[in-house]
Scaffold this active site. Structure first.
Site, PDB file in Angstrom:
ATOM      1  N   THR A  40       4.856  21.045  15.048  1.00  0.00           N
ATOM      2  CA  THR A  40       4.009  20.604  16.167  1.00  0.00           C
ATOM      3  C   THR A  40       2.766  19.830  15.730  1.00  0.00           C
ATOM      4  O   THR A  40       2.234  19.043  16.506  1.00  0.00           O
ATOM      5  CB  THR A  40       3.566  21.810  17.006  1.00  0.00           C
ATOM      6  OG1 THR A  40       2.849  22.729  16.165  1.00  0.00           O
ATOM      7  CG2 THR A  40       4.758  22.507  17.635  1.00  0.00           C
ATOM      8  N   ASP A  41       2.279  20.056  14.505  1.00  0.00           N
ATOM      9  CA  ASP A  41       1.005  19.454  14.104  1.00  0.00           C
ATOM     10  C   ASP A  41       1.012  17.943  14.206  1.00  0.00           C
ATOM     11  O   ASP A  41       0.019  17.329  14.619  1.00  0.00           O
ATOM     12  CB  ASP A  41       0.634  19.873  12.677  1.00  0.00           C
ATOM     13  CG  ASP A  41       0.079  21.282  12.601  1.00  0.00           C
ATOM     14  OD1 ASP A  41      -0.088  21.916  13.662  1.00  0.00           O
ATOM     15  OD2 ASP A  41      -0.194  21.745  11.478  1.00  0.00           O
TER      16      ASP A  41
ATOM     17  N   THR B 291       7.468  24.704  11.950  1.00  0.00           N
ATOM     18  CA  THR B 291       7.408  26.136  12.249  1.00  0.00           C
ATOM     19  C   THR B 291       8.705  26.653  12.848  1.00  0.00           C
ATOM     20  O   THR B 291       9.083  27.805  12.611  1.00  0.00           O
ATOM     21  CB  THR B 291       6.230  26.420  13.202  1.00  0.00           C
ATOM     22  OG1 THR B 291       5.011  26.093  12.543  1.00  0.00           O
ATOM     23  CG2 THR B 291       6.184  27.877  13.626  1.00  0.00           C
TER      24      THR B 291
ATOM     25  N   SER C 167       5.190  19.744   8.964  1.00  0.00           N
ATOM     26  CA  SER C 167       4.969  18.405   9.525  1.00  0.00           C
ATOM     27  C   SER C 167       3.696  17.746   9.000  1.00  0.00           C
ATOM     28  O   SER C 167       3.540  16.528   9.116  1.00  0.00           O
ATOM     29  CB  SER C 167       4.944  18.447  11.053  1.00  0.00           C
ATOM     30  OG  SER C 167       3.787  19.088  11.543  1.00  0.00           O
TER      31      SER C 167
END
Length: 316
Positions: free
Chosen positions: A95-96, A16, A62
């Site tokens: 971030t995932d 992101t 990710s």
């Protein structure tokens, strides 16, 4: 600033923080659209604290991270650890799955120089993106600023929303909050000794990793899921309820599965203990959440498939 500026290498993988969409909007964007060079250009203050070099490892969401990309990233970080001109490393990442990648790197690179992961919850084209502040903080941390104590050796960090987390305890704890990263054992602090004693795995000559899948237990979940998962896996992680519990129907099927199986908890927080009546002889994930148990099991399986050996690694 007096003296030589620290040389920080930014390894970009997408996410992101490199996402782009309709200007001013927080949603509807596509991850991994902006280059590492452009990310750095958006934070001109970085030049006050460090000399920056950028490298684009990949530019993906990710959720599309792979074992091959993990290995490539780990090997590049290892190379930079031996480069005398480099003082620290920052990795930009979605971030995932950031917690999984950071944990993988912490287990495959012995780091004398800081390795700081960071990312964002808003795309670069948002009205008020959080990526620039996170990148700024991560570079400062990698350069030795804003860290009260020297980080222990062999530790990889995540910098997010003004906080530093170690790679073993960090995980994404919110799907939407700006401060989305937290720890898997809140209030217990970090076990630095366990981090430093953890086994390390050489992946420099590997092209891929053993296949490990996570199977999630719910009420009345069909035990055939376990059978299928075992057929397409070298090892399994069961995300059980509570302290790693699951139904008697699952326990019956588990008896016939002859690959290594790690029992974790879908609750993410707290300690898993093996219920020997359900999973005799299986491997306990301890405090590792399912996704990190899968990372560790992949790496252990590159060396051994013996359950007793795997248990010793997970016990550290």
């Amino acid at each position: 600033m007096a003296g030589r500026k620290k040389h920080i290498v930014i390894l970009a993988t997408g996410g992101t923080i490199a996402g782009a969409g309709e200007p001013g909007k927080n949603t509807g964007y596509v991850s991994g659209q902006i280059s590492a060079e452009d990310l750095v250009a958006s934070v001109p203050e970085l030049s006050e604290y460090a000399e920056i070099t950028t490298e684009q490892i990949c530019n993906v969401n990710s959720d599309d991270m792979t074992d091959k990309l993990w290995i490539a990233l780990s090997n590049r970080i290892a190379d930079l650890q031996t480069d005398e001109t480099v003082d620290g490393i920052v990795v930009t990442h979605g971030t995932d799955t950031m917690d999984e990648t950071a944990y993988f790197v912490s287990l495959t690179v012995k780091c004398e120089k800081a390795v700081i992961f960071t990312g964002s919850m808003k795309p670069a084209t948002a009205k008020d993106p959080d990526g620039p502040a996170n990148l700024f903080g991560a570079v400062r941390a990698a350069a030795g600023f804003a860290v009260d104590d020297d980080p222990p050796a062999n530790l990889v960090w995540v910098y997010f929303a003004g906080e530093l987390f170690d790679a073993r305890s960090v995980q994404k704890c919110s799907a939407s909050a700006i401060n989305a990263m937290g720890v898997s054992a809140p209030g217990e602090g970090s076990n630095w000794n366990a981090l430093k004693e953890q086994n390390f795995f050489d992946v420099s000559k590997l092209e891929s990793l053993p296949r490990v899948n996570v199977v999630y237990f719910t009420v009345d979940a069909n035990p055939k899921i376990l059978e299928y998962a075992a057929c397409v896996s070298d090892g399994l992680v069961i995300a059980g309820a509570g302290a790693g519990e699951f139904s008697l129907a699952w326990a019956k099927v588990l008896e016939s599965i002859d690959i290594p199986v790690v029992i974790a908890s879908r609750t993410h927080h707290g300690l898993v203990t093996i219920n020997e009546s359900l999973a005799p002889g299986r491997i306990c994930a301890g405090r590792l959440p399912p996704q990190k148990a899968a990372v560790l099991l992949k790496l252990v399986l590159t060396q051994t498939s013996r359950t007793d050996d795997i248990k010793r690694v997970f016990a550290l």
